[in-house]
Write an enzyme that holds these catalytic residues in place. Sequence first.
Site, short mmCIF file in Angstrom:
data_model
loop_
_atom_site.label_atom_id
_atom_site.label_comp_id
_atom_site.label_asym_id
_atom_site.label_seq_id
_atom_site.Cartn_x
_atom_site.Cartn_y
_atom_site.Cartn_z
N SER A 211 -9.03 3.36 -3.31
CA SER A 211 -7.73 3.05 -2.70
C SER A 211 -7.22 1.64 -2.99
O SER A 211 -6.02 1.41 -2.94
CB SER A 211 -7.81 3.26 -1.19
OG SER A 211 -8.90 2.55 -0.65
N HIS B 108 -6.70 9.89 -2.11
CA HIS B 108 -5.65 9.38 -3.01
C HIS B 108 -5.56 10.19 -4.30
O HIS B 108 -4.85 9.80 -5.22
CB HIS B 108 -5.92 7.91 -3.37
CG HIS B 108 -5.55 6.96 -2.29
ND1 HIS B 108 -4.25 6.60 -2.01
CD2 HIS B 108 -6.31 6.28 -1.38
CE1 HIS B 108 -4.22 5.75 -1.00
NE2 HIS B 108 -5.47 5.54 -0.61
N LYS C 130 -1.36 11.63 3.07
CA LYS C 130 -0.82 10.82 1.97
C LYS C 130 0.20 11.65 1.20
O LYS C 130 1.32 11.80 1.66
CB LYS C 130 -1.97 10.27 1.14
CG LYS C 130 -2.69 9.18 1.96
CD LYS C 130 -3.91 8.59 1.35
CE LYS C 130 -4.41 7.46 2.25
NZ LYS C 130 -5.84 7.42 2.39
C1 LIG Z 1 -6.64 7.01 3.57
C2 LIG Z 1 -8.02 7.38 3.29
C3 LIG Z 1 -8.78 8.09 4.22
C4 LIG Z 1 -8.26 8.36 5.62
O1 LIG Z 1 -7.35 9.41 5.64
P1 LIG Z 1 -6.46 9.64 6.92
O2 LIG Z 1 -6.02 11.04 6.79
O3 LIG Z 1 -5.34 8.65 6.87
O4 LIG Z 1 -7.34 9.42 8.11
C5 LIG Z 1 -10.04 8.50 3.87
N1 LIG Z 1 -10.55 8.23 2.65
C6 LIG Z 1 -9.87 7.52 1.74
C7 LIG Z 1 -10.49 7.25 0.41
C8 LIG Z 1 -8.58 7.07 2.02
O5 LIG Z 1 -7.91 6.36 1.13
#
Ligand SMILES: *Cc1c(COP(=O)(O)O)cnc(C)c1O
Length: 396
Positions: free
Chosen positions: A185, A213, A244
């Site tokens: 990320s 992502h 996302k």
């Molecule tokens: C954003 C993210 C999460 C968390 O996801 P949410 O649905 O926002 O709780 C988990 N793992 C990674 C790699 C992320 O970038």
Amino acid sequence: MKFKTLKFADDEVKNLKKANRFITPRILNSAQEPVAIIDRKKVVNLTSNNYLAMANNPKVKKASIEAIKKYGAGTAAVRTIIGTMSIHAELEKKFAAFKQAEAAILFQSGFTSNTALCQSLMTSPEDLLVSDELNHASIIDGGRLSKAAKRIYKHRDMNSLKEILESKEARKARRCMIVTDGVFSMDGDIAPLDEIEKLAHKYGAFVMVDDAHASGVIGKQGKGTVDHFNLHGKIEIQIGTLSKAFAAVGGYAATTKNLRDYLGSVARPFLFSSSQPPSVAATCLAVLDILKHDPKILKKLWSNTKFFKEELTKAGFDIGNSETPIVPIMVGDTQKAIKFSQMLFKEGVFALSIGFPTVPKGKERLRAIVTAGHTIKDLEFAIKKFIKVGKKLNIV
Ligand SMILES: *Cc1c(COP(=O)(O)O)cnc(C)c1O
């Protein structure tokens, strides 16, 4: 309101402010759009994970509203009591198909998906959890909730992973799970899942990939890292988020039917936290449908990404090893990164500064995320401002 007993919180806030770690989020005064109203100012928004511009898509909003009309606003129950609606079951089936897995199980977030899996699968000190050093916080917390021993390998370093898998501890382990983000990320680089798969199965380990992502971004139809490397049927567990590219909130694991059913009976977030509002499930069903039938959106995401990265590189910015729409713009100093972000904002562009300890010292940066919703004009405007401010701050 004053409580003598909470005096420590006053001190903690002071300390955070002193260390540049106190966070004041900017406020969005409009929908999550490529050009949005943020803190009452119209800016090019390079900060959201709205990769496919679905957060304010008319078809998606309509599906969500229809679901509210049909099923109501909320579920008022956990999945195992009476919080499983037909629309949740339908979404699980569709996510399983999307990931070309046997089955899928929904959770309340990507975060709880990771904690649920680590905690439910790694239940004994004889288990071993092997994790990339740059994995997401929710994987780290999942490890803490598990009873397993933990070993961390160097970021994307297959020699480091191999060394751990060859150790006596790994060979003796009852279960050994390797966990990696699919797309990282902060840097936008991709895990070498093909090599991880080979090593894992050579040494009797299984693999969980967190595609937060990557889903909706890489692979055919945005199917994620497994599809990107053509590893269908070879990776045991694929985690995804609804928060996302899918523009809702929630998470899921796509895996075998038996593992799915096991999780449905023991995973603590599944058992003890309520299910998503039906509108959330409808949002994701609509996005899946768009992804399947409209390849233009994904193409636009990637042509925008290519344009933005090429222009920044041409201008002399260091954008690290990004292979995806996540673009780090290296600054190398927390104060300077904050300044960069603030000056850009004044010029009408929002990209978040990321400092220590989220990234290591010397790797402080801005992070920009390109979406399919940006126009070339939006990106040209942003690049012009990056160059203007970058020159003032001696970054280029
Ligand atoms: C954003 C993210 C999460 C968390 O996801 P949410 O649905 O926002 O709780 C988990 N793992 C990674 C790699 C992320 O970038």
